[in-house]
Design an enzyme around this catalytic site. Sequence first.
Site, mmCIF file in Angstrom:
data_model
loop_
_atom_site.group_PDB
_atom_site.id
_atom_site.type_symbol
_atom_site.label_atom_id
_atom_site.label_comp_id
_atom_site.label_asym_id
_atom_site.label_seq_id
_atom_site.Cartn_x
_atom_site.Cartn_y
_atom_site.Cartn_z
ATOM 1 C CD GLU A 1 -6.916 -4.898 69.103
ATOM 2 O OE1 GLU A 1 -6.950 -6.129 69.020
ATOM 3 O OE2 GLU A 1 -6.602 -4.291 70.161
ATOM 4 C CE LYS B 1 -4.538 -9.403 69.767
ATOM 5 N NZ LYS B 1 -5.706 -8.791 70.451
ATOM 6 C CB CYS C 1 -3.805 -5.215 71.117
ATOM 7 S SG CYS C 1 -4.536 -4.657 72.696
#
Length: 271
Positions: free
Chosen positions: A43, A113, A154
Amino acid sequence: MNTLRVAVIQMCSGQRRDENLARTKELLDSSLGHDPHLIALPENFTFLDREGNKLSVVEDPKNGPGIRLLRDFAALHGVTVVGGSMPLAAGDKVTNTCLVFGTDGSVVARYDKIHLFDIDLDTAHSFKESRYIAPGADIVTFDCSGHTMGLSICYDLRFPELYRELTRRGAKVLFVPAAFTHRTGTDHWEALLRARAVENFCYVVAPAQVGRHNDQRESYGRAMVVDPWGQILAQAPDYDCVISAELDFAYLADIRRRMPCLEHARLLPNA
């Protein structure tokens, strides 16, 4: 193809995009020594600083410097590249976006995301990504060498329903490029990655940021590859490096056959 070798990059990105991209290129070149079919980045590989500063380094989705680097590398070497994440424009905000580049350099998948890191552990560990980042809405898979793979980023790791849906859509490999904070990573990173692997009988591939990025941000690192039985196949030490592992899909299929937990699920969406 019943086996596939993945190379996983761990690095410490900072506030200078040119330096980050130069280091990315070095690590990509180094990864070729592992003879990979696929290379995965962490990321925020192009830039890692305070979230608001991402507004100044958004990528042109057609020809941004980070996109050019990965596109050209994938095409030159005939490898698939899972491009960690980078900021793309979304009105007055950005998306935290993972682009996957196929062996011809074309973009074969885009994942924005979904879950944003809005937490307040204490004065030293307070984040509110939603101030500057627009959440994604789509669950995304892609094909590599005849196998379905799922994308996440993440903080998504804390939401098992996302990974179960990716698995329901055929995913055998789950990617989790991350910049996990050192505070939470110490206790949660390995446990969560191994849980996602075991509960879905999938490989989990987790590139990571490591080390201190600014005076308020430090990432845990320990990039790893976990097999469908929850065993760690490869784990990075606490510095920039490349690790690799071989994914054996016959082994995965045998585990799913002998322990058909996925077929036994009763709490189904919209049931």
